[in-house]
Design an enzyme around this catalytic site. Sequence first.
Site, PDB file in Angstrom:
ATOM      1  CB  SER A 257      -0.885   0.002   1.240  1.00  9.24           C
ATOM      2  OG  SER A 257      -0.085   0.243   2.384  1.00  9.24           O
ATOM      3  CE  LYS A 258      -0.176   7.222  -3.378  1.00 10.92           C
ATOM      4  NZ  LYS A 258      -1.375   7.497  -4.135  1.00 10.92           N
ATOM      5  NE  ARG A 259       0.765   4.437   7.969  1.00 10.99           N
ATOM      6  CZ  ARG A 259      -0.020   3.968   8.916  1.00 10.99           C
ATOM      7  NH1 ARG A 259      -1.290   3.746   8.670  1.00 10.99           N
ATOM      8  NH2 ARG A 259       0.465   3.743  10.112  1.00 10.99           N
TER       9      ARG A 259
END
Length: 496
Positions: A257-259
């Site tokens: 994910s981006k995070r």
Amino acid sequence: MTATKPVRVRFAPSPTGHLHIGGARTALYNYLLARQTGGQFLLRIEDTDRKRFVEGAEEELKNSLRWLGIQWDEGIDVGGDHGPYRQSERKAIYQEYARKLVADGHAYPCFCSAERLERVRTEQQKNKEIPHYDGTCRALSPEEAARRVAAGESHVIRFKTPKEGATTVRDLLRGDITVQNSTLDDYILVKSDGLALYHLAAMVDDHLMGISHVIRGAEWLATLPLHCLIIRAMGWNEPVWAHLSVFLKPSGKGKMSKRESADLIKDGHSIFVKDLADLGYLPEAVVNWVALMGWSYDDHTEIFSMADLIEKFSLERLNPSPAAINFTKFDHFNGVYIRSLTVEDLAQRIQPFFEKAGLKADMPTLLKIAPIIHERLAGLDEAPEIAGFFFRDEVTPEAAELAAKNMTAAQSAKVARDAHAILSALPEITPALAEPPMRSYVEQSGFSAGQVFGILRIAVTGQKVSPPLFESMEIIGREKVLARILRAAETLEGLA
Ligand code: GLU
């Protein structure tokens, strides 16, 4: 099928963020194939989606590619015969081809409002149907559609996807893929603001730019049938299609994910190329690492320089299975490439890391340090941590740390005083001159070499772990070494 004829390939990123290792891999494979076959590698910027445009992304992208050693033969900045190479500058070209598709009955203007489309979608979802355009404007007569367009009514252009039969497309890695046309939507090709979407723009560009092989991310497999239908409707030749495997997170479970991507930096890792230089990685290691995420030469060869890759890369050995990102392997490659650097090269490459740490690192000293830290470096960024003491006027070890294990401060102070006396008697402090008398001292001191040299190490380098002690002393110089030992003795006496 190996490409033997010179290929024309392209990397076509959207300037919507940082170049990540997936994009770098796509660029690399395209570049390798171009170099191997004596063809051309193009860099095209796909910036039609103005909402996702990120200022500075294009500049960063170019820097990242250059850092990796990937040069483009045609495209933004360098030019070429097929420009412009930025899609936002090609609006009129796409409109011309959209008009051609409409005129030939392969596309149609759609005047439906966003509200109407939303109602249709909700209704379809209620009926458990996959949302798709319901074909209202497809049913309009060409005359009526033309009249409404001429009257200035807001509209998009949709592709008139065949509703009967099936479409078969061929991906080099996966073979033939057949889809029932009834499952395909009438995709939008041109938005109401007149800007073409990727589906039309990329097909037009690839055709006009003479692209022979499209090597791109697997996220485009789903719309490959549409792309082939557009090309066939235009009456053009299809390129060879190769959709690369997706990257999974290190655990192999799902995509990152981006995070999660942003969090990696805390552990000294990153999937963004712009971070890798600062994190101490060599571009050679990055290239080797990403090349093997989805391609292999055989079942055991691991080390490939760019030149090796240009020679050995082949489309047949691309693997469509998802590849888990393996940072352990990355660190391993980085170590291998660091150790293979010449002393001069290593000295050059670590210099900026000292500067960044606020240390003025001169080249003559760096050339002396490089050989003794070479084996210890897992990343270039570690150089100031391991060897910063060479460039400091003073080191300031914690008083409590100066005393050796199982020795009192007074005993440790005495050892420092004695070492100071022995070393002061020498004209120079070199391993050849200093080590023998210090070893004899250890013998008669009743302490271990670990204890005695441990005190000297922390006194002189400020660190518990350091490059070889006597070699380090020689580089630091007699005067500074003696001053540091004396200071340590005084500090220890203060504790006693
Ligand atoms: N602009 C597209 C992207 O960034 C390029 C896909 C392609 O290579 O055709 O994903």
